[in-house]
Design an enzyme around this catalytic site. Structure first.
Site, PDB file in Angstrom:
ATOM      1  N   LYS A 116      40.541   1.766  -0.391  1.00 24.63           N
ATOM      2  CA  LYS A 116      39.252   2.457  -0.290  1.00 24.63           C
ATOM      3  C   LYS A 116      38.853   2.654   1.168  1.00 24.63           C
ATOM      4  O   LYS A 116      38.294   3.679   1.548  1.00 24.63           O
ATOM      5  CB  LYS A 116      38.180   1.674  -1.043  1.00 24.63           C
ATOM      6  CG  LYS A 116      38.257   1.772  -2.559  1.00 24.63           C
ATOM      7  CD  LYS A 116      37.086   1.071  -3.194  1.00 24.63           C
ATOM      8  CE  LYS A 116      37.030   1.304  -4.702  1.00 24.63           C
ATOM      9  NZ  LYS A 116      38.154   0.726  -5.407  1.00 24.63           N
ATOM     10  N   GLU A 200      28.996  -1.161   1.571  1.00 24.01           N
ATOM     11  CA  GLU A 200      28.300   0.117   1.607  1.00 24.01           C
ATOM     12  C   GLU A 200      26.825  -0.067   1.284  1.00 24.01           C
ATOM     13  O   GLU A 200      26.444  -0.996   0.552  1.00 24.01           O
ATOM     14  CB  GLU A 200      28.895   1.087   0.571  1.00 24.01           C
ATOM     15  CG  GLU A 200      30.274   1.577   0.910  1.00 24.01           C
ATOM     16  CD  GLU A 200      30.791   2.558  -0.131  1.00 24.01           C
ATOM     17  OE1 GLU A 200      31.754   3.260   0.190  1.00 24.01           O
ATOM     18  OE2 GLU A 200      30.221   2.623  -1.237  1.00 24.01           O
ATOM     19  N   HIS A 235      29.560  -2.099 -13.786  1.00 18.80           N
ATOM     20  CA  HIS A 235      30.161  -1.087 -12.920  1.00 18.80           C
ATOM     21  C   HIS A 235      31.346  -0.392 -13.585  1.00 18.80           C
ATOM     22  O   HIS A 235      32.181   0.211 -12.917  1.00 18.80           O
ATOM     23  CB  HIS A 235      30.603  -1.685 -11.581  1.00 18.80           C
ATOM     24  CG  HIS A 235      29.530  -2.446 -10.883  1.00 18.80           C
ATOM     25  ND1 HIS A 235      28.364  -1.866 -10.442  1.00 18.80           N
ATOM     26  CD2 HIS A 235      29.426  -3.763 -10.570  1.00 18.80           C
ATOM     27  CE1 HIS A 235      27.601  -2.782  -9.880  1.00 18.80           C
ATOM     28  NE2 HIS A 235      28.216  -3.937  -9.954  1.00 18.80           N
ATOM     29  N   ARG A 293      45.785   9.060 -10.395  1.00 18.61           N
ATOM     30  CA  ARG A 293      46.362   8.926 -11.737  1.00 18.61           C
ATOM     31  C   ARG A 293      45.507   9.718 -12.715  1.00 18.61           C
ATOM     32  O   ARG A 293      44.460  10.260 -12.339  1.00 18.61           O
ATOM     33  CB  ARG A 293      46.385   7.455 -12.160  1.00 18.61           C
ATOM     34  CG  ARG A 293      45.007   6.788 -12.035  1.00 18.61           C
ATOM     35  CD  ARG A 293      44.965   5.396 -12.597  1.00 18.61           C
ATOM     36  NE  ARG A 293      43.765   4.665 -12.207  1.00 18.61           N
ATOM     37  CZ  ARG A 293      42.573   4.798 -12.751  1.00 18.61           C
ATOM     38  NH1 ARG A 293      42.393   5.701 -13.701  1.00 18.61           N
ATOM     39  NH2 ARG A 293      41.544   4.083 -12.342  1.00 18.61           N
TER      40      ARG A 293
END
Length: 665
Positions: A116, A200, A235, A293
């Site tokens: 990420k 973040e 999440h 994917r």
């Protein structure tokens, strides 16, 4: 086109790939662990080979064994599905080295988006907007806390190599950062073998919108529009839809072109998803990550475009160009996907394991589709994701598609372990969802309505249970009569006749802590049922597990499943488990637990916070249990003194095992 492919996965995605391969005349090779020896994907494939024990590291993550099977069977390509090896660059490289086509992007593209942090750096260079945060290599805990403090709370800790909500924690206050960071790192290490994280700024009311992209080996790429995946728990996505409500043509084109540019920037090939977070307060969107994917929620895109994305994957991987260009793609109608899980919403969506004693799915049609890897009688094991199926519906408009979803959920029946079906029904019928008031906090905001307290058992359900019990008595009597030497004996009658007494029968049921009585008075055409103050004229016929009843002139249908001395009445998408009992018999009483705390499911102890003799307050974290790659914190139910700790870090526990004992003050 390939003649034979190997599917390096399990469950519903393996079955999904087999369906398209069969349509194209391609032979399939399945692989399986010991836990999946009798699984649906094994039965559907042309060939199937054992990989090893149930644990993924000993089975579905054994890349060398999978490649050996591909060589042995002559499979020309490997479809990785999603999860397991689907985003493993080393596996993609190993396939290339072995001369087997990896049905996915090149290893370089997986590597570019696999982290990420690295992906955000790439996107920053390509001028794609990013959420403010720290994506660097410095993983010192004090430094990360300093960065979080600088951004201001709330912040989001995310596993750099992660996905599916694992290794992701929201931190509301600086004082909680260190503990949440440690937890995120443990989950990341367990799930991905890498505990690196990024930090973040957490947007308080965002939507999760993702773009389906596709690229071929000729350098062409398109986007197949967007999906809204805002409704999430832990999440992780629960309910997805396409297209995204409220999306304008201009914003769709802007996000779609940004996603295509991201794919082209890394030399992408095949199916991929670029995920954006959309700020509902400002209208801005930010890059989150790219999944290299096919996504779990790809069916909603197939439903609105009329395209088979697995077929696209196979054609592109075999060297063919994209089947359609951007100007040829159209959106038609609206689709929803609901993920049916073995989990308990009332216990923070805790995953469940057990046998599917009864499974009945909605009838498939042009409007309703069920993607599943399980059948009635199968086990949901602790080794893999507890998804039972994906329920997908389509219609001309969002309103009509939502009606389809509600009806399909009411037709879905699962007995044997807790599921989220009732929760999904509450969600799909919620006025705020119908009004498109979507963001990632939807479930938390409407928690009380979506997961209401368990209601008392209504009279209709008790009447249905009583009719099922009485029908069983009649069936048993009939069977004995047929095997009797005196079949005409009046003693085999089950008409409730009594000498000098009212012809009645008392039935007693227990539901949780509540007990109910149903008095059945025999009548020529059925029964008069007394249930509290209610009196119902009732009759019914039981065909296998299906009960057809008449209650005061109303026709009702239900499924009644018996197991382990209990019966479950399934009606209109709702399960009610009842335990018949005889109040004249004295049962053995379970011993008092004395303050013990038990494991909610099988797992591994990863942290023990307390020791014997320690004073704790109500809500104090006592122990952390890891199960299905998610962490579950055991909290003190009341203030007291820890009397004993029965397990230590690293030890395995079974469901129901006593973990600790606390003496209340």
């Amino acid at each position: 086109m390939f003649k034979k492919i190997l599917i390096a996965n399990r469950g519903e995605i393996a079955c999904r790939v087999i369906a398209t391969a069969r349509k194209l005349g391609i032979k399939t090779v399945a692989v399986y662990s010991d836990a999946d020896a009798q699984a649906r994907h094994v039965k559907l494939a042309d060939e199937a080979f054992r990989l090893g024990p149930p644990a993924p590291r000993e089975s579905y993550l054994r890349s060398e064994a999978i490649l050996a099977i591909a060589r042995q069977t002559g499979a020309e390509a490997i479809h990785p599905g999603y999860g397991f090896l689907s985003e493993n660059e080393e596996f993609a490289e190993a396939c290339a080295a072995a001369g087997v086509v990896f049905i996915g992007p090149p290893a370089s593209a997986i590597a570019a988006m696999g982290s990420k942090s690295a992906a955000k750096t790439l996107m920053e260079g390509a001028a794609v907007p990013l959420v403010p945060g720290y994506h660097g290599d410095n993983q010192d805990a004090a430094f990360l806390q300093q960065e979080a403090d600088r951004m201001g709370y709330p912040v989001l800790i995310k596993a750099s190599a992660g996905g599916g909500g694992k290794g992701m924690k929201i931190v509301e206050h600086s004082a909680d950062f260190a503990a949440q960071l440690a937890s995120a790192q443990r989950e990341a290490r367990a799930s991905f073998g890498d505990d690196k994280v990024l930090i973040e700024k957490y947007l308080t009311k965002p939507r999760h919108i993702e773009i389906q992209v596709f690229a071929d080996t000729q350098g062409e790429a398109v986007y197949l529009f967007e999906r809204d995946c805002s409704v999430q728990r832990r999440h992780q996505k629960v309910l997805e839809e396409a297209p995204a409500p409220g999306m304008t043509d201009a914003l769709r084109a802007e996000m779609g072109n940004a996603a295509v540019n991201a794919a082209k920037a890394i030399g992408y090939v095949g199916a991929g998803t670029v995920e954006f977070i959309f700020d509902t307060l400002t209208g801005a969107f930010y890059f989150m990550e790219m999944n290299t994917r096919l996504q779990v929620e790809h069916p909603v895109t197939e439903m609105i475009t009329g395209q088979d994305l697995v077929e696209w994957q196979l054609r592109v991987a075999s060297g063919e160009p994209l089947p359609l260009r951007q100007h040829e793609l159209r959106i038609h109608g609206h689709a929803f996907e609901a993920r049916v899980y073995a989990e308990d919403p009332a216990r923070d969506f805790l995953p469940q394991i057990g046998r599917l004693a009864h499974l009945s799915q909605p009838t498939a049609s042009n409007h309703v589709r069920v993607d599943t890897g399980v059948e009635s009688g199968d086990e949901i094991s602790p080794f893999y994701d507890p998804m039972i199926a994906k329920l997908i519906v389509w219609d001309e408009s969002r309103e009509r598609a939502l009606d389809r979803l509600n009806h399909a959920l009411a037709d879905y029946e699962v007995v044997g372990l807790p599921t989220n079906l009732a929760f999904l029904s509450q969600l799909a019928s919620h006025p705020a969802f119908a009004a498109c008031e979507l963001d990632t906090g939807f479930i938390a905001r409407h928690h009380a309505q979506l997961i209401p307290p368990t209601p008392a058992v209504d009279s209709d359900t008790l009447a249905l249970a009583a009719l099922a019990e009485l029908a069983q008595v009649e069936a048993a009597n009939l069977a004995r009569r047929q095997h009797s030497s005196d079949a005409a004996s009046p003693w085999w009658e089950a008409d409730g006749w009594r000498l000098n007494q009212d012809n009645r029968h008392a039935l007693h049921f227990r539901h949780g802590e509540q007990e109910y009585a149903v008095i059945a008075h025999y009548r020529d055409a059925g029964y008069l049922l007394e249930i509290g103050a209610d009196k119902l004229e009732a009759s019914g016929q039981l065909h296998g597990q299906r009960l057809q009843a008449n209650l005061d002139g109303r026709r009702l249908q239900a499924t009644v499943v018996r197991q382990a001395g209990k019966l479950t009445v399934v009606r209109a998408g709702s399960n009610t488990e009842l335990e018949p009992f005889n109040p004249l018999l004295v049962g053995l009483q379970a011993a008092e637990s004395g303050g013990g705390l038990s494991a909610p499911m099988p797992g591994t102890v990863v942290v023990v916070h307390v020791q014997a003799g320690e004073q704790v307050e109500k809500g104090t974290p006592l122990m952390i249990l890891e199960a299905m790659k998610m962490e579950h914190t055991i909290l003190a139910p009341h203030a007291g003194v820890v009397q004993a700790v029965f397990f230590q870090k690293g030890e395995q526990v079974k469901e129901g095992a006593a973990l600790l004992e606390i003496a209340a003050e």
